[in-house]
Write a protein that holds these residues in place. Structure first.
Motif, PDB file in Angstrom:
ATOM      1  N   PHE A  15       0.891  -1.156   0.000  1.00  0.00           N
ATOM      2  CA  PHE A  15       0.000   0.000   0.000  1.00  0.00           C
ATOM      3  C   PHE A  15       0.932   1.208   0.000  1.00  0.00           C
ATOM      4  N   ARG A  18       4.273   0.977   1.780  1.00  0.00           N
ATOM      5  CA  ARG A  18       4.140   0.051   2.895  1.00  0.00           C
ATOM      6  C   ARG A  18       3.913  -1.379   2.405  1.00  0.00           C
ATOM      7  N   VAL A  20       2.702  -4.971   2.995  1.00  0.00           N
ATOM      8  CA  VAL A  20       1.779  -5.617   3.934  1.00  0.00           C
ATOM      9  C   VAL A  20       1.787  -7.140   3.765  1.00  0.00           C
ATOM     10  N   PRO A  39      -1.112 -12.959  14.102  1.00  0.00           N
ATOM     11  CA  PRO A  39      -1.579 -11.914  15.024  1.00  0.00           C
ATOM     12  C   PRO A  39      -2.322 -10.810  14.269  1.00  0.00           C
ATOM     13  N   ASN A  40      -3.003  -9.948  14.997  1.00  0.00           N
ATOM     14  CA  ASN A  40      -3.706  -8.827  14.354  1.00  0.00           C
ATOM     15  C   ASN A  40      -2.727  -7.995  13.527  1.00  0.00           C
ATOM     16  N   GLY A  41      -3.173  -7.627  12.336  1.00  0.00           N
ATOM     17  CA  GLY A  41      -2.340  -6.777  11.490  1.00  0.00           C
ATOM     18  C   GLY A  41      -1.277  -7.523  10.700  1.00  0.00           C
ATOM     19  N   ALA A  42      -1.293  -8.867  10.751  1.00  0.00           N
ATOM     20  CA  ALA A  42      -0.247  -9.648  10.073  1.00  0.00           C
ATOM     21  C   ALA A  42      -0.391  -9.646   8.559  1.00  0.00           C
ATOM     22  N   GLY A  43      -1.606  -9.360   8.068  1.00  0.00           N
ATOM     23  CA  GLY A  43      -1.810  -9.355   6.619  1.00  0.00           C
ATOM     24  C   GLY A  43      -2.813 -10.398   6.149  1.00  0.00           C
ATOM     25  N   LYS A  44      -3.585 -10.965   7.067  1.00  0.00           N
ATOM     26  CA  LYS A  44      -4.526 -12.041   6.697  1.00  0.00           C
ATOM     27  C   LYS A  44      -5.647 -11.509   5.799  1.00  0.00           C
ATOM     28  N   THR A  45      -6.288 -10.427   6.237  1.00  0.00           N
ATOM     29  CA  THR A  45      -7.415  -9.910   5.448  1.00  0.00           C
ATOM     30  C   THR A  45      -6.947  -9.439   4.075  1.00  0.00           C
ATOM     31  N   THR A  46      -5.796  -8.798   4.030  1.00  0.00           N
ATOM     32  CA  THR A  46      -5.263  -8.335   2.741  1.00  0.00           C
ATOM     33  C   THR A  46      -5.040  -9.531   1.809  1.00  0.00           C
ATOM     34  N   GLU A  85     -14.731 -10.346   6.621  1.00  0.00           N
ATOM     35  CA  GLU A  85     -14.627  -9.994   8.038  1.00  0.00           C
ATOM     36  C   GLU A  85     -15.574  -8.843   8.375  1.00  0.00           C
ATOM     37  N   GLU A 162     -11.815 -14.647   9.704  1.00  0.00           N
ATOM     38  CA  GLU A 162     -12.142 -14.519  11.139  1.00  0.00           C
ATOM     39  C   GLU A 162     -13.633 -14.797  11.395  1.00  0.00           C
TER      40      GLU A 162
HETATM   41  N1  LIG Z   1      -5.964  -0.018   2.269  1.00  0.00           N
HETATM   42  C1  LIG Z   1      -4.924  -0.002   3.089  1.00  0.00           C
HETATM   43  N2  LIG Z   1      -4.012   1.004   3.071  1.00  0.00           N
HETATM   44  C2  LIG Z   1      -2.955   1.033   3.890  1.00  0.00           C
HETATM   45  N3  LIG Z   1      -2.697   0.081   4.827  1.00  0.00           N
HETATM   46  C3  LIG Z   1      -3.544  -0.949   4.909  1.00  0.00           C
HETATM   47  C4  LIG Z   1      -4.711  -1.053   4.064  1.00  0.00           C
HETATM   48  N4  LIG Z   1      -5.370  -2.183   4.380  1.00  0.00           N
HETATM   49  C5  LIG Z   1      -4.666  -2.755   5.380  1.00  0.00           C
HETATM   50  N5  LIG Z   1      -3.583  -2.027   5.702  1.00  0.00           N
HETATM   51  C6  LIG Z   1      -2.580  -2.352   6.741  1.00  0.00           C
HETATM   52  O1  LIG Z   1      -2.006  -3.585   6.445  1.00  0.00           O
HETATM   53  C7  LIG Z   1      -1.706  -4.318   7.632  1.00  0.00           C
HETATM   54  C8  LIG Z   1      -2.339  -5.705   7.515  1.00  0.00           C
HETATM   55  O2  LIG Z   1      -3.745  -5.579   7.582  1.00  0.00           O
HETATM   56  P1  LIG Z   1      -4.733  -6.820   7.493  1.00  0.00           P
HETATM   57  O3  LIG Z   1      -6.112  -6.312   7.714  1.00  0.00           O
HETATM   58  O4  LIG Z   1      -4.460  -7.559   6.240  1.00  0.00           O
HETATM   59  O5  LIG Z   1      -4.253  -7.697   8.722  1.00  0.00           O
HETATM   60  P2  LIG Z   1      -4.954  -8.895   9.452  1.00  0.00           P
HETATM   61  O6  LIG Z   1      -3.910  -9.923   9.671  1.00  0.00           O
HETATM   62  O7  LIG Z   1      -6.180  -9.310   8.726  1.00  0.00           O
HETATM   63  O8  LIG Z   1      -5.337  -8.254  10.828  1.00  0.00           O
HETATM   64  P3  LIG Z   1      -6.702  -8.284  11.654  1.00  0.00           P
HETATM   65  O9  LIG Z   1      -6.755  -9.623  12.289  1.00  0.00           O
HETATM   66  O10 LIG Z   1      -6.503  -7.173  12.644  1.00  0.00           O
HETATM   67  O11 LIG Z   1      -7.815  -8.011  10.678  1.00  0.00           O
HETATM   68  C9  LIG Z   1      -2.267  -3.526   8.782  1.00  0.00           C
HETATM   69  O12 LIG Z   1      -1.201  -2.875   9.417  1.00  0.00           O
HETATM   70  C10 LIG Z   1      -3.187  -2.523   8.112  1.00  0.00           C
HETATM   71  O13 LIG Z   1      -3.219  -1.327   8.827  1.00  0.00           O
END
Ligand SMILES: Nc1ncnc2c1ncn2[C@@H]1O[C@H](COP(=O)(O)OP(=O)(O)OP(=O)(O)O)[C@@H](O)[C@H]1O
Length: 312
Positions: A15, A18, A20, A39-46, A85, A162
């Motif tokens: 992004f 950054r 991810v 863990p939270n923020g690891a990049g799963k949803t992305t 999610e 999740e």
């Molecule tokens: N559109 C975006 N622009 C910039 N940063 C982003 C964007 N989407 C996600 N991020 C960042 O990318 C990182 C990974 O986010 P992601 O949602 O993929 O994590 P996750 O493992 O699913 O966490 P969670 O369990 O908290 O949902 C996070 O630090 C988030 O802030």
């Protein structure tokens, strides 16, 4: 055809500057229940958004059923059930309208969409709310509706982001039963979570993601190298629970110890356990205070080996 239902090569997402998700090589075998753990923020949803075509990778390849995402998105989507999610939009629709509509989007006839919507509302426990509007639902009820949505059209692959985050312990246990049952029916299931014990009791494969990188992937059994079939349960009436458990063929042993009920299971029938126990607890109106694997060897191994901190 490849034995992998999902396969990625060097899947990467930036992004802006950054990073991810970085060089992810996922391999999800046909018929696996694959836990995508991090863990939270690891990049799963992305990652999941890239797998479902909602987000374009910066670079890297995605193959689902041997087809290329996003090039063959339409063909792929027809075989995939996706549980996002985020909460639902469609606030003003009733559950029944929403699911029927989703079925139509999946290409079902009106009659078939109605039939499946009815069946799935009952299956996911929202049947009595059929004519409630989505905006009137609690977050747990919404999550059940999204699960029903993912199952519309009987997809071969389920991608669940999740899926239990808003469910109570009983709802989580029921969900595990359903996932195991769907797996037994031959579906491949990719499920993300940040809760190790949940992945451990539901999944046979695991991919561990930390800071956007896959740091371990494989069969749970190979990773933990021991059977994990002991569970600790605390309910409001232990003797009722013990009487129930001791009648079941899948229970090898059940006893009371230090204020909790320990149960040793026959792993061949885990899905029966996860389906019947919540039904029993609900019908007897017991309060479920605790439910977890007796030990969590996976959690210990991951913490020691990868220095990842986990939260419940
Ligand atoms: N559109 C975006 N622009 C910039 N940063 C982003 C964007 N989407 C996600 N991020 C960042 O990318 C990182 C990974 O986010 P992601 O949602 O993929 O994590 P996750 O493992 O699913 O966490 P969670 O369990 O908290 O949902 C996070 O630090 C988030 O802030």
């Amino acid at each position: 055809m490849s034995d992998y239902v999902i396969e990625t090569r060097n899947l990467t997402k930036f992004f802006g500057k950054r990073n991810v998700v970085y060089h992810l090589n996922l391999k999800v075998p046909r018929g696996a229940v694959y836990g995508f753990l991090g863990p939270n923020g690891a990049g799963k949803t992305t990652t999941i958004k890239m797998l479902t075509g909602a987000l374009k990778p910066t670079y890297g390849e995605i193959k689902i059923f041997g087809m290329e995402m996003p090039r063959e998105r339409v063909e792929i989507i027809g075989k995939v059930g996706y549980m996002p999610e985020k909460p639902l939009a469609y606030d003003d629709m009733t559950i029944f309208e929403f699911l029927t509509y989703m079925g139509r989007l999946k290409g079902l006839s009106r009659e078939e969409a109605i039939r499946q919507a009815r069946e799935l509302m009952a299956y996911t426990g929202v049947g009595r709310l059929a004519f409630n509007r989505i905006k009137e639902l609690s977050s747990g009820q919404r999550q059940r509706v999204i699960f029903a949505m993912a199952l519309m059209g009987d997809p071969e692959l389920l991608i669940l982001d999740e899926p239990t985050s808003n469910l109570d312990p009983l709802g989580r246990m029921e969900f595990t039963g359903k996932v195991l049952e769907l797996a037994r029916a031959g579906k491949t299931i990719f499920v993300s979570s940040h809760i190790v014990s949940e992945i451990e009791r539901t999944c046979n494969h695991v991919g561990l993601i930390k800071d956007g990188q896959l740091i371990e992937q494989g069969r749970v059994r190979d990773l933990i190298n021991i059977e994990s079939t002991d569970y600790d349960v605390v309910v409001s009436d232990a003797s009722k629970l013990l009487a129930f458990l001791r009648e079941k063929v899948y229970v090898r042993e059940a006893w009371e110890e230090e204020g909790l009920v320990r149960v040793k299971l026959d792993e061949r029938f885990l899905d029966d356990f996860f389906l019947e126990l919540p039904a029993f607890i609900a019908s007897e109106k017991l309060a479920l205070k605790l439910f977890k694997p007796h030990t969590s060897p996976l959690e210990r191994i991951l913490t020691e080996r990868f220095n990842v901190r986990w939260e419940e």
